[in-house]
Design a protein around this motif. Structure first.
Motif, PDB file in Angstrom:
ATOM      1  N   LEU A  58       0.841  -1.184   0.000  1.00 41.57           N
ATOM      2  CA  LEU A  58       0.000   0.000   0.000  1.00 41.57           C
ATOM      3  C   LEU A  58       0.883   1.243   0.000  1.00 41.57           C
ATOM      4  O   LEU A  58       2.014   1.208   0.496  1.00 41.57           O
ATOM      5  CB  LEU A  58      -0.904   0.023   1.244  1.00 41.57           C
ATOM      6  N   PRO A  59       0.390   2.369  -0.507  1.00 46.35           N
ATOM      7  CA  PRO A  59       1.161   3.613  -0.439  1.00 46.35           C
ATOM      8  C   PRO A  59       1.321   4.047   1.017  1.00 46.35           C
ATOM      9  O   PRO A  59       0.339   4.140   1.762  1.00 46.35           O
ATOM     10  CB  PRO A  59       0.310   4.614  -1.229  1.00 46.35           C
ATOM     11  N   ALA A  60       2.527   4.339   1.427  1.00 45.12           N
ATOM     12  CA  ALA A  60       2.798   4.666   2.825  1.00 45.12           C
ATOM     13  C   ALA A  60       2.079   5.928   3.269  1.00 45.12           C
ATOM     14  O   ALA A  60       1.588   6.006   4.402  1.00 45.12           O
ATOM     15  CB  ALA A  60       4.311   4.816   3.044  1.00 45.12           C
ATOM     16  N   ASP A  61       2.022   6.953   2.391  1.00 41.68           N
ATOM     17  CA  ASP A  61       1.388   8.197   2.806  1.00 41.68           C
ATOM     18  C   ASP A  61      -0.118   8.031   2.999  1.00 41.68           C
ATOM     19  O   ASP A  61      -0.732   8.695   3.833  1.00 41.68           O
ATOM     20  CB  ASP A  61       1.696   9.328   1.824  1.00 41.68           C
ATOM     21  N   LYS A  62      -0.733   7.114   2.247  1.00 41.60           N
ATOM     22  CA  LYS A  62      -2.165   6.845   2.436  1.00 41.60           C
ATOM     23  C   LYS A  62      -2.399   5.981   3.678  1.00 41.60           C
ATOM     24  O   LYS A  62      -3.322   6.226   4.462  1.00 41.60           O
ATOM     25  CB  LYS A  62      -2.747   6.149   1.201  1.00 41.60           C
ATOM     26  N   LEU A  63      -1.540   4.968   3.855  1.00 39.26           N
ATOM     27  CA  LEU A  63      -1.703   4.090   5.014  1.00 39.26           C
ATOM     28  C   LEU A  63      -1.511   4.864   6.318  1.00 39.26           C
ATOM     29  O   LEU A  63      -2.170   4.585   7.321  1.00 39.26           O
ATOM     30  CB  LEU A  63      -0.717   2.931   4.929  1.00 39.26           C
ATOM     31  N   LEU A  64      -0.605   5.848   6.309  1.00 35.37           N
ATOM     32  CA  LEU A  64      -0.386   6.655   7.509  1.00 35.37           C
ATOM     33  C   LEU A  64      -1.680   7.329   7.956  1.00 35.37           C
ATOM     34  O   LEU A  64      -2.023   7.330   9.142  1.00 35.37           O
ATOM     35  CB  LEU A  64       0.691   7.707   7.243  1.00 35.37           C
ATOM     36  N   ARG A  65      -2.407   7.892   7.022  1.00 31.58           N
ATOM     37  CA  ARG A  65      -3.654   8.581   7.366  1.00 31.58           C
ATOM     38  C   ARG A  65      -4.711   7.602   7.877  1.00 31.58           C
ATOM     39  O   ARG A  65      -5.477   7.899   8.794  1.00 31.58           O
ATOM     40  CB  ARG A  65      -4.163   9.353   6.152  1.00 31.58           C
ATOM     41  N   ILE A  66      -4.731   6.415   7.299  1.00 30.00           N
ATOM     42  CA  ILE A  66      -5.695   5.396   7.731  1.00 30.00           C
ATOM     43  C   ILE A  66      -5.377   4.930   9.151  1.00 30.00           C
ATOM     44  O   ILE A  66      -6.257   4.844  10.011  1.00 30.00           O
ATOM     45  CB  ILE A  66      -5.693   4.218   6.739  1.00 30.00           C
ATOM     46  N   CYS A  67      -4.103   4.636   9.405  1.00 25.64           N
ATOM     47  CA  CYS A  67      -3.714   4.172  10.740  1.00 25.64           C
ATOM     48  C   CYS A  67      -3.948   5.244  11.792  1.00 25.64           C
ATOM     49  O   CYS A  67      -4.363   4.943  12.916  1.00 25.64           O
ATOM     50  CB  CYS A  67      -2.244   3.761  10.743  1.00 25.64           C
ATOM     51  N   ARG A  68      -3.692   6.489  11.447  1.00 20.33           N
ATOM     52  CA  ARG A  68      -3.893   7.558  12.423  1.00 20.33           C
ATOM     53  C   ARG A  68      -5.363   7.720  12.790  1.00 20.33           C
ATOM     54  O   ARG A  68      -5.686   7.976  13.960  1.00 20.33           O
ATOM     55  CB  ARG A  68      -3.326   8.869  11.878  1.00 20.33           C
ATOM     56  N   LEU A  69      -6.243   7.584  11.834  1.00 23.11           N
ATOM     57  CA  LEU A  69      -7.669   7.694  12.147  1.00 23.11           C
ATOM     58  C   LEU A  69      -8.098   6.547  13.049  1.00 23.11           C
ATOM     59  O   LEU A  69      -8.829   6.755  14.021  1.00 23.11           O
ATOM     60  CB  LEU A  69      -8.494   7.694  10.856  1.00 23.11           C
ATOM     61  N   VAL A  70      -7.639   5.342  12.752  1.00 24.11           N
ATOM     62  CA  VAL A  70      -7.980   4.188  13.591  1.00 24.11           C
ATOM     63  C   VAL A  70      -7.385   4.353  14.992  1.00 24.11           C
ATOM     64  O   VAL A  70      -8.009   3.987  15.996  1.00 24.11           O
ATOM     65  CB  VAL A  70      -7.493   2.884  12.924  1.00 24.11           C
ATOM     66  N   ALA A  71      -6.191   4.941  15.077  1.00 21.10           N
ATOM     67  CA  ALA A  71      -5.568   5.168  16.381  1.00 21.10           C
ATOM     68  C   ALA A  71      -6.347   6.195  17.204  1.00 21.10           C
ATOM     69  O   ALA A  71      -6.332   6.146  18.441  1.00 21.10           O
ATOM     70  CB  ALA A  71      -4.122   5.615  16.198  1.00 21.10           C
ATOM     71  N   CYS A  72      -7.022   7.119  16.546  1.00 21.85           N
ATOM     72  CA  CYS A  72      -7.782   8.152  17.262  1.00 21.85           C
ATOM     73  C   CYS A  72      -8.908   7.561  18.109  1.00 21.85           C
ATOM     74  O   CYS A  72      -9.325   8.176  19.093  1.00 21.85           O
ATOM     75  CB  CYS A  72      -8.362   9.169  16.282  1.00 21.85           C
ATOM     76  N   VAL A  73      -9.419   6.396  17.736  1.00 22.88           N
ATOM     77  CA  VAL A  73     -10.493   5.777  18.526  1.00 22.88           C
ATOM     78  C   VAL A  73      -9.952   4.682  19.434  1.00 22.88           C
ATOM     79  O   VAL A  73     -10.715   3.936  20.038  1.00 22.88           O
ATOM     80  CB  VAL A  73     -11.614   5.223  17.611  1.00 22.88           C
ATOM     81  N   GLY A  74      -8.635   4.551  19.524  1.00 25.77           N
ATOM     82  CA  GLY A  74      -8.038   3.630  20.477  1.00 25.77           C
ATOM     83  C   GLY A  74      -7.843   2.214  19.989  1.00 25.77           C
ATOM     84  O   GLY A  74      -7.478   1.332  20.779  1.00 25.77           O
ATOM     85  N   ILE A  75      -8.049   1.968  18.691  1.00 31.87           N
ATOM     86  CA  ILE A  75      -7.853   0.607  18.182  1.00 31.87           C
ATOM     87  C   ILE A  75      -6.360   0.336  17.972  1.00 31.87           C
ATOM     88  O   ILE A  75      -5.879  -0.781  18.181  1.00 31.87           O
ATOM     89  CB  ILE A  75      -8.652   0.395  16.886  1.00 31.87           C
ATOM     90  N   LEU A  76      -5.602   1.339  17.571  1.00 37.32           N
ATOM     91  CA  LEU A  76      -4.149   1.284  17.522  1.00 37.32           C
ATOM     92  C   LEU A  76      -3.598   2.424  18.377  1.00 37.32           C
ATOM     93  O   LEU A  76      -4.350   3.290  18.838  1.00 37.32           O
ATOM     94  CB  LEU A  76      -3.644   1.418  16.083  1.00 37.32           C
ATOM     95  N   GLU A  77      -2.280   2.446  18.537  1.00 41.60           N
ATOM     96  CA  GLU A  77      -1.625   3.540  19.247  1.00 41.60           C
ATOM     97  C   GLU A  77      -0.421   3.997  18.424  1.00 41.60           C
ATOM     98  O   GLU A  77       0.409   3.176  18.013  1.00 41.60           O
ATOM     99  CB  GLU A  77      -1.162   3.077  20.622  1.00 41.60           C
ATOM    100  N   GLU A  78      -0.340   5.306  18.166  1.00 45.09           N
ATOM    101  CA  GLU A  78       0.830   5.858  17.485  1.00 45.09           C
ATOM    102  C   GLU A  78       1.844   6.227  18.568  1.00 45.09           C
ATOM    103  O   GLU A  78       1.749   7.278  19.209  1.00 45.09           O
ATOM    104  CB  GLU A  78       0.466   7.077  16.634  1.00 45.09           C
ATOM    105  N   VAL A  79       2.805   5.337  18.801  1.00 40.98           N
ATOM    106  CA  VAL A  79       3.708   5.487  19.938  1.00 40.98           C
ATOM    107  C   VAL A  79       4.764   6.566  19.699  1.00 40.98           C
ATOM    108  O   VAL A  79       5.288   7.170  20.636  1.00 40.98           O
ATOM    109  CB  VAL A  79       4.383   4.147  20.274  1.00 40.98           C
ATOM    110  N   GLU A  80       5.105   6.760  18.451  1.00 41.36           N
ATOM    111  CA  GLU A  80       5.921   7.897  18.033  1.00 41.36           C
ATOM    112  C   GLU A  80       5.537   8.193  16.595  1.00 41.36           C
ATOM    113  O   GLU A  80       4.791   7.434  15.974  1.00 41.36           O
ATOM    114  CB  GLU A  80       7.415   7.603  18.178  1.00 41.36           C
ATOM    115  N   GLU A  81       6.011   9.287  16.070  1.00 43.14           N
ATOM    116  CA  GLU A  81       5.518   9.715  14.765  1.00 43.14           C
ATOM    117  C   GLU A  81       5.728   8.631  13.702  1.00 43.14           C
ATOM    118  O   GLU A  81       6.847   8.199  13.427  1.00 43.14           O
ATOM    119  CB  GLU A  81       6.215  11.009  14.321  1.00 43.14           C
ATOM    120  N   GLY A  82       4.589   8.181  13.126  1.00 44.66           N
ATOM    121  CA  GLY A  82       4.641   7.202  12.054  1.00 44.66           C
ATOM    122  C   GLY A  82       4.919   5.786  12.507  1.00 44.66           C
ATOM    123  O   GLY A  82       5.128   4.901  11.662  1.00 44.66           O
ATOM    124  N   VAL A  83       4.911   5.532  13.805  1.00 44.13           N
ATOM    125  CA  VAL A  83       5.199   4.191  14.342  1.00 44.13           C
ATOM    126  C   VAL A  83       4.000   3.758  15.184  1.00 44.13           C
ATOM    127  O   VAL A  83       3.558   4.499  16.076  1.00 44.13           O
ATOM    128  CB  VAL A  83       6.480   4.180  15.191  1.00 44.13           C
TER     129      VAL A  83
END
Length: 450
Positions: free
Chosen positions: A120-145
């Motif tokens: 997948l394109p990294a810049d698109k996946l970043l936005r998807i993961c960040r939205l999912v992290a906003c509701v607590g399903i993932l955690e962005e422990v540091e920028e982009g990780v």
């Protein structure tokens, strides 16, 4: 007049605090771990669905939802209510590309690594993961990780539950968008097109047969729901456990799982009750073949499979020895039939039930129930059950019947049916169980009646 008497916020907050304190005391008294969203967190608070823990949890959820609406106001509430669609699309993307499984459960992964593995394109996946992290399903422990939380861990470890989430995010979400279109046609329940058919061009089961990867996901999803979110299987298990003949090897009882598909539930019951024998019946050879292929060798002498039409009348000597207990189990087979079909199916058991055996055969029906309106239950507590009503209508143009409507069907099928009724609720579903015998006396083991 005091602020407390005119402003609902403070009393609500005080109620939330009071119920939280009471719940903490209950957990402490039972040595139950407090909740946490850290990976590896486990607590019976999340898995207990009855008793005082469930009562307190439900009360808290209702109060917090009420406070949320009051604080946000109509426009703010509606904005959040309908905007969840984007979170759903983002999570579904992560499920479809197995992104969650690519993150180590006890570690982290950069979005570049995940994007390369998922193609997948990294810049698109970043936005998807960040939205999912906003509701607590993932955690962005540091920028982009990104790392897991207890929520994403559940999705990684439980394929059945992950399948259920995927089914909800795809098939049901698309079908629900066509509910209004389907209702433009004046089709009554069980006639014409459901919203799912309007969306996908064919009924749900036919669509799953045409798309076997989605059909497999649906099967896994339903198996998971029956074990975790639906009280139906538990009702049957508890009833069997209460019967004296479940432990008697000298009079082996036979349980016939009618419309039993692959026999998944029969296999579970056979493991729990080593003295019972089972016959799995279905009108389609495909699920029976799968059931035979996946049957453990240890159960092969107690579970058989049989191809049989659902509606053909059952003869007195068709099922096992008439001197042994016989239970004909009809699970989730009636809800998708109209009234005439239900009556026809129930009447097909009469030749067997009316036979003067000792013990008498028992028909055990377990099916969905729509709760009667109850103003004391409140709209927030009522919401999951009304959601199920609309789900069944959207996916199948079928109607969830109330207990009274079910009672009328049994009475129409035969005035000689004696029926003992019980029901159980989980946080997401209401199930009814009907023990049916001919002329009375054999049902036993349940309280209440129709």
């Amino acid at each position: 007049m005091s602020t407390k008497e005119t402003d609902p916020l403070l009393p609500l907050a005080e109620d939330i605090l009071k119920h939280t304190q009471e719940l903490v005391k209950i957990l402490s008294a039972q040595s139950i771990s407090p909740p946490s969203l850290a990976v590896g967190a486990r607590t019976e608070l999340w898995t207990t669905h009855d008793g005082e823990i469930e009562e307190k949890r439900s009360q808290l959820c209702v109060l917090m939802q009420r406070l949320d609406k009051l604080v946000q106001g109509p426009r703010g509430f509606l904005h959040e209510y309908v905007s969840g669609n984007w979170e759903y699309g983002a999570l579904y993307t992560l499920l479809e590309f197995d992104v969650l499984q690519k993150i180590p459960l006890r570690g982290t992964a950069s979005v570049e690594t995940l994007a390369e593995q998922a193609r997948l394109p990294a810049d698109k996946l970043l936005r998807i993961c960040r939205l999912v992290a906003c509701v607590g399903i993932l955690e962005e422990v540091e920028e982009g990780v990104f790392g897991h939380t207890a929520i994403s861990e559940e999705l990684v470890n439980d394929e059945g539950f992950r399948s259920w989430v995927g089914f909800q995010l795809f098939e049901t979400r698309v079908a629900s968008a066509h509910l209004a279109d389907a209702l433009r046609r004046p089709d009554p329940f069980w006639k014409g097109q459901a919203a799912f058919e309007h969306a996908w061009g064919m009924p749900m089961y036919a669509w799953h047969a045409k798309h076997p990867e989605k059909g497999k996901r649906f099967a896994l999803a339903m198996d998971s729901v029956s074990k975790t979110l639906d009280p139906g299987n538990g009702m049957i298990t508890n009833w069997l456990r209460d019967q004296p003949w479940t432990t008697q090897s000298n009079t082996p009882a036979l349980v016939i799982d009618i419309d039993g598909k692959t026999g998944s539930f029969a296999k579970d019951l056979a493991t729990l009750f080593p003295n019972l024998h089972f016959e799995v019946q279905d009108s389609s050879p495909a699920p029976l073949a799968i059931g035979k292929q996946t049957l453990p060798q240890s159960l092969s002498n107690r579970i058989t499979f049989r191809l049989r039409d659902l509606f053909t009348q059952r003869t007195p000597n068709e099922h096992g020895s008439p001197t042994s207990p016989r239970v004909l189990m009809l699970r989730s087979a009636l809800w998708r039939l109209d009234d005439a079909g239900c009556i026809q199916l129930l009447q097909s058991f009469i030749p067997l039930l009316q036979h003067a055996d000792n013990p008498k055969p028992i028909l055990l029906v377990n099916d969905l129930v729509s709760l009667e309106w109850d103003p004391d239950r409140g709209p927030d507590a009522d919401r999951p059950f009304r959601r199920r009503d609309v789900t069944v209508m959207t996916m199948h143009n079928a109607k969830q019947r109330t207990a009274r409507e079910w009672a009328a069907l049994f009475a129409q099928a035969s005035a000689r049916f004696e029926v003992v009724y019980s029901q159980a609720l989980s946080s997401h579903s209401c199930r009814g169980m009907w023990l049916v015998c001919w002329g009375g006396g054999a049902a036993g083991g349940q309280d209440g009646g129709m």
